[in-house]
Enzyme design. Sequence first.
Site, mmCIF file in Angstrom:
data_model
loop_
_atom_site.group_PDB
_atom_site.id
_atom_site.type_symbol
_atom_site.label_atom_id
_atom_site.label_comp_id
_atom_site.label_asym_id
_atom_site.label_seq_id
_atom_site.Cartn_x
_atom_site.Cartn_y
_atom_site.Cartn_z
ATOM 1 N N GLU A 60 16.022 -1.266 0.035
ATOM 2 C CA GLU A 60 16.497 -2.571 -0.430
ATOM 3 C C GLU A 60 17.299 -2.446 -1.716
ATOM 4 O O GLU A 60 18.310 -3.133 -1.904
ATOM 5 C CB GLU A 60 15.320 -3.529 -0.603
ATOM 6 C CG GLU A 60 14.651 -3.935 0.713
ATOM 7 C CD GLU A 60 13.737 -2.866 1.285
ATOM 8 O OE1 GLU A 60 13.390 -1.904 0.556
ATOM 9 O OE2 GLU A 60 13.365 -2.969 2.478
ATOM 10 N N HIS A 129 4.576 -10.385 4.866
ATOM 11 C CA HIS A 129 5.658 -11.016 5.641
ATOM 12 C C HIS A 129 5.645 -12.527 5.484
ATOM 13 O O HIS A 129 6.097 -13.240 6.365
ATOM 14 C CB HIS A 129 5.537 -10.667 7.132
ATOM 15 C CG HIS A 129 5.484 -9.213 7.426
ATOM 16 N ND1 HIS A 129 4.341 -8.468 7.275
ATOM 17 C CD2 HIS A 129 6.444 -8.348 7.826
ATOM 18 C CE1 HIS A 129 4.581 -7.209 7.592
ATOM 19 N NE2 HIS A 129 5.861 -7.112 7.924
#
Lengths: 337, 416
Positions: A60, A129
């Site tokens: 990321e 998540h």
Amino acid sequence: MPQMNMIEAIRDALDVKMSQDSDVLVFGEDVGYFGGVFRATAGLQDTHGLHRCFDTPISEGGIVGIAIGMAANGLRPVAEIQFADYIYPAYDQIASEAARLRYRSNGDFTAPITIRTPVGGGIYGGTTHSQSPEALFTHIAGLKTVIPSNPYDAKGMLISAIEDNDPILFLEPKRLYNGPFYGDPHAPAKTWRGHELGEVPSGHYTVPIGEARKISDGADVTILAYGTMVWVAQKVAEDMGVEADILDLRSLLPLDIAAIEASVNKTGRCVILHEATRTSGFGAELAAQVQERCFYALEAPIQRVTGWDTPYPHAQEWAYFPGPKRVGNALRDVMEA
Amino acid sequence: MTKKSGSNSSRLYVPEPPFRPGDTPDYSYISVPAAHSPSRPDPLCDADETRAHATSLIRVLRFNGETQGDWVPDISAEVLRGALRDIALTRAMDERMFTMQRQGKMSFYMKSTGEEAVSIGHALALNDTDMIFPTYRQQGILINRGASMKEMMCQCLSNSGDPLDGKSIPVLYSFKKHGFFSISGNLGTQLIQGVGWAMASAYKNSDEIASVFTGEGATAEGDFHYALNFASTYRAPCIINVVNNQWAISSFQGIAAGEGETFAARGTGYGLATLRVDGNDVLAVYAATKWAAERARRGGGATLIEHFTYRKSGHSTSDDPTKYRPESEPEVWPFGDPLERLKNHLILIGEWDETRHAALLEACKSEVRDAYKAAEAMGNLSGETKVNDYTMFEQVYERPLPHLDEQKRMFAKERE
């Protein structure tokens, strides 16, 4: 008018911009051939080419890092972070770099990047998540943070974000991808079909960044919400027969404080909703601003309805989620005060 | 080498530099290669063919001024005299700015003394449109590319002539017009950004390449790993430079990466071409950069270059190097001084002499003096910076946002 769910609307926005502007590139983990784990980029590689929609390493910090460099070289990258929960390795690149580049170079270099990432719970994603980290980003000068709650706004705001010359974090409430969610996980799932905000014009249009959307007009109480909580608020107010002025903030920074101020001055009551943890959440900022501006109009203490100050649990997902019961209690409290 | 024994009585290994204050530094264990190996492969060779280059040292200049080996570049005496001038000018500017910081004219300064050849040799081998993603010790590149020294000084003085309006601390320059990316104080972040810049260049089918820099210390950041990985994956047309000047503030290079392998060898596992070069040898830096630039421009992908050099000064004006390393260490460092080595070469080939050299140093000094005088006239930190405080609200976003406008009004009230 075409009917779209939120995924289709996001994909359509990307397709429109990629067709219009060869400087727009789309990349992230699994976004290329496969089209993204939520399918938001499905077909874009086929349509626009491997060099314009491609997979990246699972990195990321690297994804946002290359986006900044590409933007400094004249492109308009749209990076996807697969889940907002994965964004922290990129925090330095977002907070210290993308958001600061214009300032520290006094406009010599800029980073017009859009970072898309799904947020929020409701899909049994557990601690990794489900997070809603918006407050970690609204605290950063130089960054804009937006969060649409429906297909129409998602497309229009994503196009605005890509065309904006500042870095923008574009949060997508994943529970709303396929339909509005009214807070009851056991009720049959709704789709966006038939919803007026599921009607999405084809081609190019924009929804301005920095303007709230009025979901319903009412004189009893102001409800400030964004993302998934917008639809929970609407359902609870309807069920309780409360005449609520519901504002979908859509854009957290910049914030449409004028709309908030006008509404609270009218109703004299304010309930703030978010899914994120409570302490130092964005609700704290909203409560502070409301009391600074509307103190003498307030007839009751401002209420916050939020997730608990715990990680987002798995089996206890709906115990964590600020659902209809929690929202209803707060509404009752503020109305009875 | 003999290691200074520490006070550790457990099995945990913590690396220590060979010498600390009070020791007599002896670097005879570092072999200075005389054979000027290794060979110069074709710039489009398999990355694999540069494996040995990651652990040896490319050198061109011998200490007696002769050139030798495969890497001797084709470069005119005139260009080399220009390089000599750039090194001398960079050094003179650093000296002056350091002194002025000590007099309170600016908050901070960072010299590049001892490692100027890395910047100058590198810049000479690139096109001015190639984008540099620098750290805070590549001021030599700006000097080489003809940036206004006065403007640089005004940036350090944070005064009314500062192109950044006082927003950044001294030395964190931004000069897009000279292909010099805005320097970040967060180390390493520029590495992966430079790779992204290079990917964009390739996407646009442009010949421009990016050249990104880090010190050896910040190779420990994740950004370095991201950069190598993405550069390899997308064959980004860029050069990744590790300036190994031995010291990261007070930490020796063994802290950044252990003591087992060179920094250049970090590239091998990523499938990148790797070169390790004597950073005090401006000709070798030039030659290695030329090779890597050609490789990048012709589609061969990225090269990792380790520039092996030595930071003669402290990290910045904020640290005293004698507190963590022997005072004499810069003098006994076995690779000599880049200015002296280039000077010796030019004299040996009959293109320079002591008289001209003395005149050059004098001319650099007076150029710096004049530029500084003009810069300081525009304000400084010990007197008045002459920067408009309201500019702090500008360039946060492209256009002012309502909440910032409101805060600007609050600030105006505070000033009433």
